[in-house]
Design a protein around this motif. Sequence first.
Motif, mmCIF file in Angstrom:
data_model
loop_
_atom_site.group_PDB
_atom_site.id
_atom_site.type_symbol
_atom_site.label_atom_id
_atom_site.label_comp_id
_atom_site.label_asym_id
_atom_site.label_seq_id
_atom_site.Cartn_x
_atom_site.Cartn_y
_atom_site.Cartn_z
ATOM 1 N N PRO A 180 7.167 4.754 4.065
ATOM 2 C CA PRO A 180 7.411 3.928 5.251
ATOM 3 C C PRO A 180 6.363 2.820 5.361
ATOM 4 O O PRO A 180 5.240 2.943 4.870
ATOM 5 C CB PRO A 180 7.297 4.939 6.401
ATOM 6 C CG PRO A 180 7.587 6.267 5.776
ATOM 7 C CD PRO A 180 7.084 6.182 4.382
ATOM 8 N N ALA A 181 6.740 1.775 6.065
ATOM 9 C CA ALA A 181 5.872 0.596 6.136
ATOM 10 C C ALA A 181 4.535 0.895 6.790
ATOM 11 O O ALA A 181 3.540 0.219 6.515
ATOM 12 C CB ALA A 181 6.589 -0.519 6.905
ATOM 13 N N ASP A 182 4.494 1.903 7.688
ATOM 14 C CA ASP A 182 3.240 2.184 8.387
ATOM 15 C C ASP A 182 2.376 3.213 7.670
ATOM 16 O O ASP A 182 1.339 3.639 8.183
ATOM 17 C CB ASP A 182 3.519 2.655 9.817
ATOM 18 C CG ASP A 182 4.389 3.916 9.859
ATOM 19 O OD1 ASP A 182 4.933 4.276 8.794
ATOM 20 O OD2 ASP A 182 4.516 4.515 10.945
ATOM 21 N N THR A 183 2.772 3.640 6.467
ATOM 22 C CA THR A 183 1.978 4.607 5.711
ATOM 23 C C THR A 183 0.759 3.925 5.099
ATOM 24 O O THR A 183 0.906 2.911 4.411
ATOM 25 C CB THR A 183 2.817 5.235 4.582
ATOM 26 O OG1 THR A 183 3.935 5.921 5.157
ATOM 27 C CG2 THR A 183 1.982 6.216 3.773
ATOM 28 N N PRO A 184 -0.458 4.456 5.322
ATOM 29 C CA PRO A 184 -1.646 3.834 4.703
ATOM 30 C C PRO A 184 -1.571 3.919 3.187
ATOM 31 O O PRO A 184 -1.221 4.953 2.622
ATOM 32 C CB PRO A 184 -2.809 4.688 5.246
ATOM 33 C CG PRO A 184 -2.265 5.391 6.443
ATOM 34 C CD PRO A 184 -0.805 5.587 6.179
#
Length: 304
Positions: free
Chosen positions: A8-12
């Motif tokens: 996902p886009a918010d995964t570091p």
Amino acid sequence: MTDKAPHPADTPLYPIREVSRITGVNSVTLRAWERRYGLIRPQRTPKGHRLYAHEDIERVERILQWLGRGVPVSQVRELLDQPEAAPTPIPASGDWPSQQRQLIAAIEALDLGQLEVLFNQSLALYPVSVCLSELWQPAVRELEERWSDQLGAALQRRCLEAFLRTRIGIRLHHANQCLKGPTLLVAPLPDDPGPLWLLLAALAASDAGYRIQLLDTALPFGELPLAVERFGAGALLLVSGRAERADLVRRQLPRLAEQLDAPLGLCGPVARIRGNVLADSLVELLGDDLPLAMTRLRSLIHDA
């Protein structure tokens, strides 16, 4: 291993240099694990740079656990990909003894080409600490026993020393350019017959994050405090593969420790052989297991 879906886009996501810092596995080894064995599969930026998620870092740590238990890197993938509920298999044995035999055979045959292959292969596929504990330390110990009464022993020792001096020296030079840890002055004791343990200790210390100032011949004890001061060393590490003279160990080493403004650590076989003599001195006994010695040294410098 199947291709994984994008995170996902918010995964570091972490660059390879950060993963190397977190796990202690250098970037060359991480790339080898990916390309040759498919053990990890990071994402790529449009320019081709690797990006690792937290699950990739956890996978690297699991790889290290298997390697530390003696599993050959070529067999790790099938263990990683088993379901979590599956019984934990018994690690395959024999790989490290086999590599030790190959290494010893190459040294005894003065086969520098094979020695080059084994050196580069071991450090590309395994962390330095694992290579030292499982391959180089056992091999050097066995060779030193054989060299006590073997024809051609001096030639084998000098060829191995020359090989390691060049290869490890190159690694230390490049590592010193990017490491930001404290400077460690590493030097041999006078009776050490050659720099084998010295070079391996320097490699272990560099892998632990220290900038290495290496002296490959013994310096008079009266000049070591000046050397520590001039190099701005956070500690002095003295190394020897021998027991060293009784007077030096009982009197000169404790006196030197009192004169220094930095900790004095002792590692290599001398630390094991002479441990009882120095137990009540300021000399810190780090032992002859080099990766473990670096762990002890870290707490020593931190306390200082």
